[in-house]
Design an enzyme around this catalytic site. Structure first.
Site, PDB file in Angstrom:
ATOM      1  N   GLU A 124       0.827  -1.215   0.000  1.00 37.24           N
ATOM      2  CA  GLU A 124       0.000   0.000   0.000  1.00 37.24           C
ATOM      3  C   GLU A 124       0.861   1.266   0.000  1.00 37.24           C
ATOM      4  O   GLU A 124       1.627   1.481   0.948  1.00 37.24           O
ATOM      5  CB  GLU A 124      -0.878   0.016   1.266  1.00 37.24           C
ATOM      6  N   GLU A 144     -11.431   2.532   6.737  1.00 39.37           N
ATOM      7  CA  GLU A 144     -10.260   2.879   7.546  1.00 39.37           C
ATOM      8  C   GLU A 144     -10.308   4.374   7.860  1.00 39.37           C
ATOM      9  O   GLU A 144      -9.521   5.158   7.348  1.00 39.37           O
ATOM     10  CB  GLU A 144      -8.976   2.513   6.801  1.00 39.37           C
TER      11      GLU A 144
HETATM   12  O1  LIG Z   1      -2.368   3.583   7.147  1.00 39.63           O
HETATM   13  C1  LIG Z   1      -3.007   2.916   6.340  1.00 39.63           C
HETATM   14  O2  LIG Z   1      -3.642   3.440   5.426  1.00 39.63           O
HETATM   15  C2  LIG Z   1      -3.062   1.458   6.414  1.00 39.63           C
HETATM   16  O3  LIG Z   1      -3.777   0.865   5.668  1.00 39.63           O
HETATM   17  C3  LIG Z   1      -2.262   0.720   7.403  1.00 39.63           C
HETATM   18  O4  LIG Z   1      -2.314  -0.646   7.124  1.00 39.63           O
HETATM   19  C4  LIG Z   1      -0.845   1.103   7.486  1.00 39.63           C
HETATM   20  O5  LIG Z   1      -0.595   1.601   8.726  1.00 39.63           O
HETATM   21 MG   LIG Z   2      -4.835   2.132   4.349  1.00 42.38          MG
END
Ligand SMILES: O=C(O)C(=O)[C@@H](O)CO
Ligand SMILES: [Mg+2]
Length: 255
Positions: free
Chosen positions: A141, A238
């Site tokens: 990522e 997230e």
């Molecule tokens: O910060 C992000 O975006 C993430 O997906 C985490 O997995 C990495 O800290």
């Molecule tokens: Mg992320």
């Protein structure tokens, strides 16, 4: 409409980690992701996941000493043995918990550092080989430097290049819409162009990293595009709830 997974590292922080599984299910989620399960035995995490009737979408490999500021080890020359041990731990947890995907964090190193790049390639190959043998998907990522200053993998095209070099069909891109927008913008075109390589998607508002529908992007259009490119896996939520996880969930019925 995509299916959403609750990110238990950012959401449901009102309760301890192991209680977040039930809290997410209670709010209607059918899947979860989180950064790290390693503070708890894998069997205990698996039990909470199953008891809540949830699917596991993804978690990260151990990142090194997070409290001391480490953010992964894959690009750190001299840390190959620690990286290999972290990979063993991640695969052992993945087998017990049953995650389809592991995220390999790169660590803090100059993106232009040739030694860091060589180490990253070697560790990525090792991780791709080991996860491939175990039947687990692997994702990398790109992360923006405002949230994670000095992070090695800070460019989507570079991530695509690393993936293409490896020639491993289970190695894919973790496309975090929040990071994409901050790093490069052009979110919809990137989703289209990178679609075959995308293994996981995450969402949050930009720039505050709160609930979708509260930032500068048109999240409804982005969700429509995610459907249009044929992405069928979970979209990880997230984000940091602006004012309570449950209180902030109304966006889900408005998209
Ligand atoms: O910060 C992000 O975006 C993430 O997906 C985490 O997995 C990495 O800290
Ligand atoms: Mg992320």
């Amino acid at each position: 409409m995509p299916k959403f997974a609750a990110n238990l590292s950012m959401m449901f922080n009102e309760v301890p980690f192991l209680d977040r599984f039930a809290a997410a299910a209670d709010c209607g989620f059918t899947a979860v992701e989180y950064l790290f399960p390693y503070d708890h035995p894998a069997e205990v995490v698996a039990e909470r996941l199953q008891a809540a009737g949830l699917a596991q979408a993804l978690f990260n490999m151990p990142p090194g000493d997070w409290v001391a500021g480490e953010r992964g080890m894959a690009a750190l020359p001299g840390r190959e043995a620690d990286f290999a041990a972290a990979l063993d731990t991640a695969i052992a947890y993945a087998k017990v918990i049953g995650t389809p995907l592991l995220h390999m964090m790169a660590g803090l190193a100059q993106a232009t550092d040739l030694q860091a790049s060589a180490t990253y390639r070697e560790n990525l190959k090792r991780a791709a080989d080991r996860t491939g043998e175990a039947g687990i998907g692997l994702v990398i990522e790109p992360i923006n430097g405002r949230d994670m200053p000095g992070y090695f993998l800070n460019d989507f095209n570079r991530a695509v290049d690393f993936i293409s070099e490896m020639d491993a069909s289970h190695l894919k891109l973790q496309f975090d819409v929040y990071h994409r927008q901050i790093l490069h913008g052009d979110v919809i075109m990137a989703l289209r162009q990178m679609a075959p390589l995308i293994g996981h998607i995450q969402i949050a508002s930009v720039p505050e990293r709160h609930e979708p529908l509260t930032g500068e992007l048109d999240d409804r259009k982005i969700f429509a595009e995610i459907d249009a490119i044929g992405y069928e896996a979970y979209v990880g939520c997230e984000y940091r709830p602006a004012a309570g996880t449950r209180e902030g969930l109304s966006w889900m019925s408005r998209v």
